[in-house]
Design a protein around this motif. Structure first.
Motif: not given
Length: 350
Positions: A137-164
């Protein structure tokens, strides 16, 4: 262009199809091979830099900016000779099969169907596939997958730890290849992260160079896991993989030594992770000999000792260092016995 009687290379076939191409090594870790590097490998002018199980494992991203319907991804596994060079007969056979399939297809395009029933194709494990797609995706300048936002929310603390369990592996891979944007939040989250998601992220981190803050957070979790019982072996293996591509080689050696000094080093998962991912750390004699001792003592027995060493010794630089360590007067009787079982008793007497 090649003459009618000359077998084209794989790169020539791809270029003549009008495709843009990016080549990835898919063996020990997912990394980029430049077109020049790949052409030298194809033409047997240089050995494959990172052989794994005596093969070159390749991911080839083929895209047509003006004809996206013809985009394709190929995963190819090609044998190497004893010196690590691509076996030319296998490469020629692969190209012949690809050309035949392309001619037989409706459009004559080199699509994914060109690999149908091809003995050189393989399917990567999930973790490598996720990293490959994130890199593609990076090589072709395509956007990240639809799952990227949830991963960011998890590490940013806006999603509970037990929701992994709500996180997708692809989202975590997208996050890991975009550490420039995410490393502070990831480093802050690692100390409290539940073990299943920590292991997944650590395993993905072996494909990038983690920044110092992320590296130190992983090392702290590794130190904690090493004080616990054998039930933590899979976590230890994942964490040493996560630390295997750090920029500071001395730091990496220290982490490997900590693992080797623990009982976890007797577990097959841990010693294999160390051997296959931290081979650069094993180039230090003060790390290599303890590694060989633990390998000889390991729960995988003589079969495990022989398999791991056969893979390591396929790399010329590693082979010379291992042979030197084998003759160390400090080697134990157990290591001498394992060497004798693998190479014959006469070897250990020299």
């Amino acid at each position: 262009m090649t003459s009618p009687n000359e077998q084209p290379t794989l790169m020539q076939v791809l270029r003549e199809a009008g495709a843009a191409v990016r080549v990835f090594d898919m063996g020990r870790r997912v990394s980029t091979l430049t077109s020049d590097e790949f052409e030298r490998i194809e033409e047997a002018r240089t050995p494959y830099p990172t052989p794994f199980l005596h093969h070159a494992w390749l991911g080839i991203l083929i895209w047509h900016p003006k004809q996206p319907a013809q985009n394709a991804i190929w995963f190819l596994k090609l044998p190497l000779d004893e010196q690590g060079y691509l076996v030319q007969a296998a490469r020629d056979d692969l190209v012949s099969r690809l050309l035949l399939n392309a001619v037989n297809s409706q459009q004559g395009a080199l699509e994914e169907d060109a690999l149908k029933d091809n003995p050189y194709s393989f399917k990567p494990e999930q973790e490598k596939m996720a990293i490959f797609h994130a890199r593609a995706a990076q090589a072709t300048s395509a956007p990240a997958s639809a799952y990227y936002e949830a991963a960011q929310q998890y590490i940013n603390g806006s999603m509970p730890l037990d929701r992994w369990a709500d996180l997708a592996l692809q989202g975590l891979a997208d996050l890991v290849v975009r550490l420039d944007d995410n490393s502070p939040a990831l480093a802050a989250r690692i100390p409290e992260m539940p073990e299943p998601v920590l292991a997944s992220i650590a395993t993905l981190l072996e494909h990038v160079t983690p920044p110092v803050a992320v590296r130190d957070a992983l090392a702290a979790r590794l130190a904690g896991a090493l004080t616990e019982g054998e039930e933590k072996a899979l976590l230890v293996a994942a964490l040493i993989r996560g630390l295997s591509n750090v920029a500071d080689e001395r730091f990496k050696q220290q982490q490997v030594l900590l693992v080797l000094q623990s009982e976890h080093a007797l577990e097959a998962e841990v010693i294999v992770a160390t051997a296959t991912r931290c081979s650069s750390a094993l180039q230090a004699p003060e790390v290599l000999l303890p590694f060989l001792e633990r390998l000889a003592q390991g729960k995988a027995g003589q079969a495990g000792f022989s398999r791991v060493l056969a893979d390591l010794m396929f790399m010329p630089a590693q082979r010379a260092l291992i042979m030197q360590a084998f003759r160390s007067p400090e080697r134990s009787e157990q290591l001498s016995k394992a060497i004798g079982e693998m190479f014959g008793q006469t070897f250990t007497r020299h």
